[in-house]
Design a protein around this motif. Structure first.
Motif, mmCIF file in Angstrom:
data_model
loop_
_atom_site.group_PDB
_atom_site.id
_atom_site.type_symbol
_atom_site.label_atom_id
_atom_site.label_comp_id
_atom_site.label_asym_id
_atom_site.label_seq_id
_atom_site.Cartn_x
_atom_site.Cartn_y
_atom_site.Cartn_z
ATOM 1 N N LYS A 99 0.830 -1.203 0.000
ATOM 2 C CA LYS A 99 0.000 0.000 0.000
ATOM 3 C C LYS A 99 0.868 1.258 0.000
ATOM 4 O O LYS A 99 0.530 2.258 -0.639
ATOM 5 N N CYS A 100 1.990 1.197 0.732
ATOM 6 C CA CYS A 100 2.933 2.329 0.719
ATOM 7 C C CYS A 100 3.465 2.570 -0.691
ATOM 8 O O CYS A 100 3.617 3.719 -1.126
ATOM 9 N N ALA A 156 3.572 5.866 -5.598
ATOM 10 C CA ALA A 156 3.305 6.063 -7.022
ATOM 11 C C ALA A 156 2.457 7.314 -7.244
ATOM 12 O O ALA A 156 2.706 8.095 -8.174
ATOM 13 N N LYS A 157 1.444 7.519 -6.392
ATOM 14 C CA LYS A 157 0.616 8.722 -6.489
ATOM 15 C C LYS A 157 1.446 9.976 -6.217
ATOM 16 O O LYS A 157 1.243 11.020 -6.838
ATOM 17 N N PHE A 158 2.401 9.847 -5.280
ATOM 18 C CA PHE A 158 3.290 10.970 -4.984
ATOM 19 C C PHE A 158 4.054 11.395 -6.241
ATOM 20 O O PHE A 158 4.128 12.584 -6.577
ATOM 21 N N TYR A 159 4.605 10.409 -6.966
ATOM 22 C CA TYR A 159 5.377 10.735 -8.161
ATOM 23 C C TYR A 159 4.479 11.279 -9.273
ATOM 24 O O TYR A 159 4.925 12.079 -10.098
ATOM 25 N N MET A 216 6.396 6.838 -19.718
ATOM 26 C CA MET A 216 6.783 6.373 -18.387
ATOM 27 C C MET A 216 5.604 5.712 -17.678
ATOM 28 O O MET A 216 4.442 5.873 -18.067
ATOM 29 N N ARG A 217 5.937 4.976 -16.632
ATOM 30 C CA ARG A 217 4.920 4.359 -15.787
ATOM 31 C C ARG A 217 5.275 4.623 -14.337
ATOM 32 O O ARG A 217 6.429 4.497 -13.939
ATOM 33 N N SER A 218 4.265 5.005 -13.576
ATOM 34 C CA SER A 218 4.487 5.258 -12.153
ATOM 35 C C SER A 218 3.494 4.435 -11.338
ATOM 36 O O SER A 218 2.582 4.969 -10.712
#
Length: 393
Positions: free
Chosen positions: A88-89, A94-97, A236-238
């Motif tokens: 979950k972290c 990923a949302k942060f980036y 890109m993928r995050s």
């Protein structure tokens, strides 16, 4: 070690042996820990023992300790709960980036007017005022003799010219030649083309679209191709990989696409013509065949290997793409924002500061090794290993 000790004792005279025995009798009351430390020092000075220990440590490196297997079942359940929390972290990270990407897009719009003005100055579309040209150098900044001589020659050359040059000639070509990562890609036949490069811009994907950025290389009209802009887009993928979520370490480039260069006839530097002689097996006659083959060029940067749908690549293609991704990131994050500092060389000096000390240490160690070999009476240069053959990548 035991053989050497016995030999030494055999060469001692009886009086010396008596002294040794007396010393050993006096030392019987010493602290056992002190003897253990001495024994450890002797062992660590033995190259065979050190090699055995290193081999053992290498075998343990990265191997599980077995501690997890020894845990009770109820504790393992709780560890699994922690791992689920970690996944979950990773998704939150990923949302942060993704939000960082949004910030990059926002601030790119703020930077762009400054970069546009930089471009206008470079290509002589705008002449800066005296106030804009005033620069107060650092008082501690000292020019090297080489830089002073270069500046002097440039001033003399400028005085000889009837007219001042327009803008900043060869700005981007100089940037490329000053950066090892980019200069390694340059060929002599690329330089006349890159003299026409006027600007490099970074464009980010629109809000709501998959994360990506595009490098735009803007050229003035030239005799080599009809394009005014060459592009390279990196997608890109995050998000964490479902099969390996713990490997997530920020956005990663998934693939990149170049563009078609509309070369003028006979000006395509990414191809070269070679002539080969072929001999007929039966008649023995010889003919000359002309073939067009790929040629080393910076402009191959715009035709990267295609990534198959299954994502599987051979080793050579993977290596090319890995280098390509590194170059794309470097141009986006370092070259475009700090182009003038790479033009002057100041940014290169900052980049090299992290490596100077390590390089000096390596040179010192190499010098010490060479000195040790020269001082060794048994050293024979003919026994030295030949230098490793240089292989072109």
């Amino acid at each position: 070690m035991a053989d050497i000790d016995n030999k030494d004792q055999a060469e001692m005279d009886p009086a010396d042996m008596e002294d040794v025995e007396e010393v050993e009798e006096e030392e019987t009351g010493e602290d056992e820990n002190s003897k253990a430390r001495q024994l450890t020092v002797q062992m660590m000075q033995n190259p065979q023992i050190l090699a055995a220990l290193q081999e053992r440590l290498d075998g343990l490196n990265g191997s599980p300790s077995g501690y997890m297997e020894s845990l009770p079942k109820v504790v393992k359940r709780r560890v699994n709960a922690l791992k689920n929390l970690q996944v979950k972290c990773a998704h939150i990270e990923a949302k942060f980036y993704e939000e960082v990407h949004e910030l990059e897009r926002k601030y790119a719009a703020l930077y762009q007017p400054l970069f546009d003005k930089r471009s206008d100055i470079v290509k002589a579309a705008y002449e800066p005022t005296d106030e804009e040209c005033e620069w107060k150098a650092d008082e501690e900044e000292e020019l090297t003799d080489e830089m002073k001589e270069k500046a002097k020659l440039e001033e003399e050359k400028k005085d000889e010219e009837k007219e001042d040059p327009k803008g900043i000639p060869e700005f981007w070509l100089t940037v490329f030649k000053n950066v090892d990562l980019l200069s390694d890609m340059l060929q002599e036949h690329d330089e006349p083309i890159l003299k026409h490069l006027q600007d490099i811009k970074v464009k980010f994907s629109d809000p709501g679209q998959p994360m990506s950025f595009t490098l735009e290389f803007h050229f003035e009209p030239n005799d080599f191709f009809t394009n005014t802009v060459l592009t390279k887009t990196y997608k890109m993928r995050s998000e964490p990989d479902e099969t390996d979520p713990f490997s997530f370490d920020g956005p990663e480039i998934m693939c990149c696409t170049g563009c078609t260069i509309e070369w003028t006839k006979g000006k395509n530097v990414t191809l070269k013509t070679i002539k080969k002689k072929q001999k007929h097996k039966g008649r023995g006659t010889v003919r000359t065949v002309t073939k067009t083959v790929p040629n080393d060029s910076f402009f191959n940067f715009f035709t990267p290997p295609e990534v198959p749908e299954n994502g599987e690549l051979d080793e050579d293609s993977e290596a090319v793409l890995a280098a390509d991704f590194e170059i794309g990131h470097f141009i986006r994050e370092r070259i475009v924002p700090r182009a003038v500092l790479y033009f002057t060389g100041e940014a290169i000096e900052d980049d090299d500061d992290d490596y100077d000390e390590e390089g000096e240490e390596a040179d010192d160690e190499e010098g010490e090794e060479e000195a040790d070999e020269e001082n060794d009476p048994d050293y024979d240069p003919k026994d030295a290993a030949p230098p490793a053959e240089c292989k072109q990548q």
